[in-house]
Design a protein around this motif. Structure first.
Motif, PDB file in Angstrom:
ATOM      1  N   ARG B 177      34.547  17.731 -61.344  1.00 37.77           N
ATOM      2  CA  ARG B 177      33.226  18.441 -61.986  1.00 37.77           C
ATOM      3  C   ARG B 177      34.110  18.555 -63.421  1.00 37.77           C
ATOM      4  NH1 ARG B 177      30.474  19.088 -56.904  1.00 37.77           N
ATOM      5  NH2 ARG B 177      29.538  16.781 -56.662  1.00 37.77           N
ATOM      6  N   ARG B 183      36.220  12.571 -61.943  1.00 33.28           N
ATOM      7  CA  ARG B 183      35.021  12.291 -61.290  1.00 33.28           C
ATOM      8  C   ARG B 183      35.036  11.312 -60.625  1.00 33.28           C
ATOM      9  NH1 ARG B 183      29.476  15.705 -63.133  1.00 33.28           N
ATOM     10  NH2 ARG B 183      27.922  15.189 -61.394  1.00 33.28           N
ATOM     11  N   GLU B 217      30.060  12.541 -54.638  1.00 39.53           N
ATOM     12  CA  GLU B 217      30.218  11.402 -55.908  1.00 39.53           C
ATOM     13  C   GLU B 217      30.338   9.879 -55.772  1.00 39.53           C
ATOM     14  OE1 GLU B 217      30.647  12.404 -58.824  1.00 39.53           O
ATOM     15  OE2 GLU B 217      30.059  14.539 -58.263  1.00 39.53           O
TER      16      GLU B 217
END
Lengths: 649, 649
Positions: B177, B183, B217
């Motif tokens: 991140r 990401r 994520e």
């Protein structure tokens, strides 16, 4: 000599019963106008059609690009054919004016040499007759010819016959075995049967010969589609096997129905026509062998055919999955075309039974009760949630659609219903036999010994099996009335002028033949008790082992979620289950519904926390309600099921 | 605190039973060498692989183009992993030398920054990490990491761990991140569970954190695959829905198993690992909810999962068609991976039962008895003639194939069988409980209170349910032996040193826990009577209503045409049908076969000239013979059927 009957033509027939008359009215008053609008792209939410526009462009009256399927012309043709039948039923000045306008447009779109196809004229002007395999030129021509014949027979106006004769004359020049001619045939049969129709109207033997040429060339070696492809730089569609086009073998060597089902059945219809016209017993045997294959190995209980979504095709004997049934409406319609042709050769109820089966089930399911939406695919089982996610169910629709990009089915069903009259009766001139194949109320007249004889048929068919006939003739007339005793009926009874008649001695191939001198007012009463029958499939039909379907009279029934909740597969009936039939005036515009006892798994005997268990289930008695298959999907979307598990209790 | 057990590792285990030992030998002596040849393209009729070649090209030792799937590297990884397990079973200098050579090659193919993927190195050098959605980079990395761990654990050689740690360190730099980091997450989960394995070997917390990052994520908004696609000019595959990648929702919000089944189950395995490592009860609840969905709504009786050929995916609850079952071998294997992870968290037989079900049925069916051919797809019903013509059955193969262009399944099954030892036992250090999950004969040892204790297991499983255990230890040792009482067994019995033990008081979540001071020579006899069970599906599984499957012990049975003729669907059994089990040494390398009475439709009660009839059929008693499902398609091709109609007589 292959004898054959003559169908009593539409113009001699009026339909005024409670079932079909309203449907014919719907076709005339709603569907034909709606389809006209659709072809003119004036319906807001329908898929674009562009059909009429293409003809205007071809006629040089509009500058625009061609749009639509390569066979878009056939939509207009089928519409015009339906309009012709509609005008045979009832004159309609407005419709006739539109149709005349269409015919004028056809004339203007026609090229100097007679050629008439908007796709090639507009989009591929230099490529005509270069891809018979894929481009449907002769297919579209065939539909235009059928339209011409229908319109001419309805109105007596020859203009459209002249236009199409010029086109057919052009084909006679282009196709054949002489040097410079194309020795080929269309990828989609249709021209074969159409040319026979045009021959019957015009008497021009060249058309009949061209039809036979197409049939005899089909499937010969060297393979025409290979020759054609070798001479072409453009190959628009993926290569398909020859059997897709029924060109895997010479037609006379074919014993099973292969490939695309509509193609196959249009071809077989043409073959049957040619067998008659040429007194060709070999072609007749081919037809019969193919008929046996289709109807005894490859036909759903609804009369639907073509069990494979891929290539919309026949597959192998007994492969009739219910949820993945493709059973295109057009294929059902073409089975009816073929059945009626077989029936004219031999008045055997086998053919009429199939015709009736497919008419009341596999065809009629293709159109909504309001006539505004259509199924292309007619499965016998639908689980909507699975249709949403399973690719192998991608063609199965849980609701009828307004119009299709490939709009073959809607106009096809319109022309079938509009022309229904011609399937009801046949007359055998040499034996003076008047055959009644279908029980559809109305009047028909036929000239017998120079006298006009009228037969009035009255019933509440298909909901009730009491059918009354009344003869009207100025003079006594000796002839035979031959009434079909449907295969679904086990104990038909017959009365003539109130007197019971023993059927056994007078029944031939399923037709009760009453020969006498008929006087005006003579009355026949045919009683066809409509028991609720439990139908089983030949156990080689894997999908239906241990299952039964409910049928009453000609109507195959189904369960819908709307009446029975979800998980319809978990409903089991038994041989002993009794079903009562009741006409429900308020349901689905009036249908007979069946109510009876069945079983479902007792919810206490399983647990959703277990997917598998060894304990046998217990069953709970439930009441179920079945509706006619053709009327499914006229309420909110949900499950539907034709074949029910049979509890061997 | 999420407690968990430790699987007793392969190196502590010897398998010497009559069922699995020969299969492990087959993997070691035949399959691993064969697959090595296949990956080197030295097998004449197999599909090209090019796997090893790609690494040589990447290492700069050969000039050629990349060839193969984008995930071709994973074949070598799975092979190396299998080789590692094989070397744990038995040292093999030749194999170890080949494997060391492979590891050297990996080192040479690795880039200076640690990156190691031949597809990108050779074919797309500038494009690495630009299409995580489709290009399987992290997936391949995950398999290489698993291979490294397996090889290191077998041989103690750290080189491959070092290579893969460099690669993992590179990933720790690339993903995250922080500014400049990606990401995102891979389109095909696998890296998640692999990083946990690497963490457990290296102790490097960064690997664990990266794994959790990928899981957390996944499915977040904004949707990474959209962001990624927007930054890319090249889109190689058709857009798939986010659920294909299990990215339709944040993982912690997922309650049903969606999309590609192997992707889903690899992900869920990683999620379960992370729940343990982070003591994350939320992730554990997610795992349990997903587990319930898969095993109670979406799993075949064989343990196969993923019922949809299209996208090789899960569909909806209870959608388990038998002939169109996709049930990829790799999906079955990944269900076993996940089940074993769930089992380490909670020694509940539910997990072990699923593990055993899928192992003996849905996994083992993927490999032929001779180890030379493989099924990718494992249907529960096959009608070969229909597979030849029906597009919806296009992925169903009636014979196993030598190797696949997409060769995921063969090396996956090799690594599973080679590593089977690790699934048999767990040890709970804090409670001093030795769990026996699977009944596979051999020796295992475990350190208890500093003493090496050995347990010898002997049986003729899965054909017989008598299992004997013998304890060996120099000193008396107090601990618990916890024996799984399989869900399929209704009347297990237990004897310790010849004395019957009442099971009810000592059974916890399906494990009989015998706590005592064990002396060398102590003997346990577990008796699991193997009745032939008739298994029914929850009636919401539409395809199986009115049907049953035969199961004996962990083995699901099927009928084959070779034993029962064609038209298997027309065979009906009843709740009362008695089946006898008999071991047939000469059949299919020795299997138990079931013989019993059934019914088929009496041929006299139907007529092939009728497709439909109203007369009920009569049945003829017949004898049928069922073989283990896993052993089907080892004779000549023919029909196969698991679910038989149940006659409710």
């Amino acid at each position: 000599m292959i004898k054959h009957l003559q169908a009593i033509p539409i113009k001699n027939i009026t339909i005024d019963d409670s079932f079909w008359a309203k449907r014919q009215t719907l076709i005339r008053e709603t569907v034909i106008p709606y389809q006209w609008e659709a072809m003119n792209d004036t319906i807001p939410d329908a898929e674009p059609s562009h059909t009429v526009e293409n003809f205007r462009i071809a006629a040089g009256e509009l500058k625009a690009d061609y749009y639509g399927q390569v066979f878009q012309d056939s939509d207009l043709a089928k519409w015009l054919e339906a309009a012709g039948y509609a005008l045979s039923i009832k004159r309609d000045e407005k419709l006739e004016a539109i149709a005349d306008g269409v015919i004028d447009l056809l004339g203007r779109a026609q090229q100097a040499d007679g050629y008439l196809n908007t796709y090639f004229t507009v989009a591929k002007p230099g490529k005509k007759w270069t891809n018979l395999r894929d481009d449907h030129e002769l297919y579209c021509a065939g539909h235009l010819i059928e339209a011409a014949v229908a319109y001419y027979e309805a109105t007596g106006k020859r203009k459209v016959i002249d236009i199409m004769s010029r086109y057919a004359d052009h084909m006679v020049d282009v196709f054949g075995r002489k040097p410079g001619q194309i020795r080929g045939y269309d990828g989609h049969p249709e021209i074969e049967l159409a040319l026979v129709r045009l021959y019957r109207v015009t008497g021009k033997i060249g058309y009949l010969e061209l039809s036979r040429f197409f049939v005899d060339e089909r499937g010969q070696v060297p393979y025409f589609f290979d020759i054609e492809e070798a001479g072409r730089t453009e190959h628009r569609v993926a290569r398909r096997n020859a059997d897709y086009f029924q060109a895997h073998l010479p037609v006379r060597a074919q014993k099973t129905a292969e490939g695309h089902s509509v193609r196959a059945l249009y071809l077989f219809s043409g073959v049957t026509d040619l067998a008659v016209e040429y007194n060709d017993s070999e072609l007749l045997e081919v037809s019969k062998e193919l008929w046996r294959n289709v109807t005894r190995k490859r036909m759903y209980v609804t009369g639907g055919v073509g069990s494979n979504e891929y290539w919309e095709s026949f597959t192998i004997d007994y492969d009739l999955p219910n949820d993945r049934a493709y059973t295109e409406t057009c294929a059902a319609i073409s089975l009816m075309f073929w059945a009626s042709r077989m029936l004219q050769i031999e008045a055997d109820r086998e053919y009429a039974d199939v015709m009736e089966r497919v008419l009341y089930n596999g065809i009629l399911s293709g159109i909504s009760l309001d006539g505004k939406s259509y199924f292309y695919v007619n499965p016998l089982e639908v689980w909507p949630s699975a249709c949403d996610v399973r690719e192998d169910l991608r063609s199965v629709s849980k609701t009828r659609q307004a119009w299709f990009g490939c709009a073959c089915c809607p106009p096809n069903i319109a022309r079938l219903i509009a022309s229904l009259g011609q399937y009801i009766y046949s007359y055998n001139e040499s034996e003076q036999e008047w055959f009644v194949h279908l029980y559809i109320g109305g009047q028909a007249h036929q000239s017998i010994d120079g006298q006009r004889v009228q037969l009035t048929q009255q019933s509440n068919y298909p909901w009730e099996g009491h059918i009354y006939f009344t003869v009207a003739a100025e003079q006594p007339a000796e002839f035979t009335i031959a009434l079909r005793l449907p295969g679904w009926c086990k104990d038909a009874m017959l009365k003539v002028n109130g007197e019971s008649v023993a059927l056994s001695s007078m029944t031939h191939k399923g037709y009760a033949k009453i020969k006498r001198v008929w006087l005006s007012g003579d009355r026949i009463e045919l009683i066809l008790p409509m028991a609720v029958e439990k139908v089983r499939s030949n156990p080689k039909v894997r999908e239906n082992v241990g299952k039964l379907a409910l049928q009453r009279g000609p109507i195959v029934f189904c369960l819908e979620e709307a009446d029975n909740g979800e998980h319809l597969r978990d409903i089991r009936v038994s041989a002993a289950s009794e079903f009562t039939a009741r006409y429900d005036d308020g349901l689905l515009e009036g249908v007979v519904v069946l109510n009876g006892g069945a079983w479902r798994t007792d919810e206490a005997s399983y647990d959703d926390d277990r997917l598998y268990q060894t304990d046998p289930f217990k069953s709970t008695p439930v009441q179920i309600k079945a509706i006619p298959y053709f009327a499914w999907a006229n309420r909110k979307p949900g499950e539907m099921l034709v074949w029910l598990h049979e509890n061997y209790l």
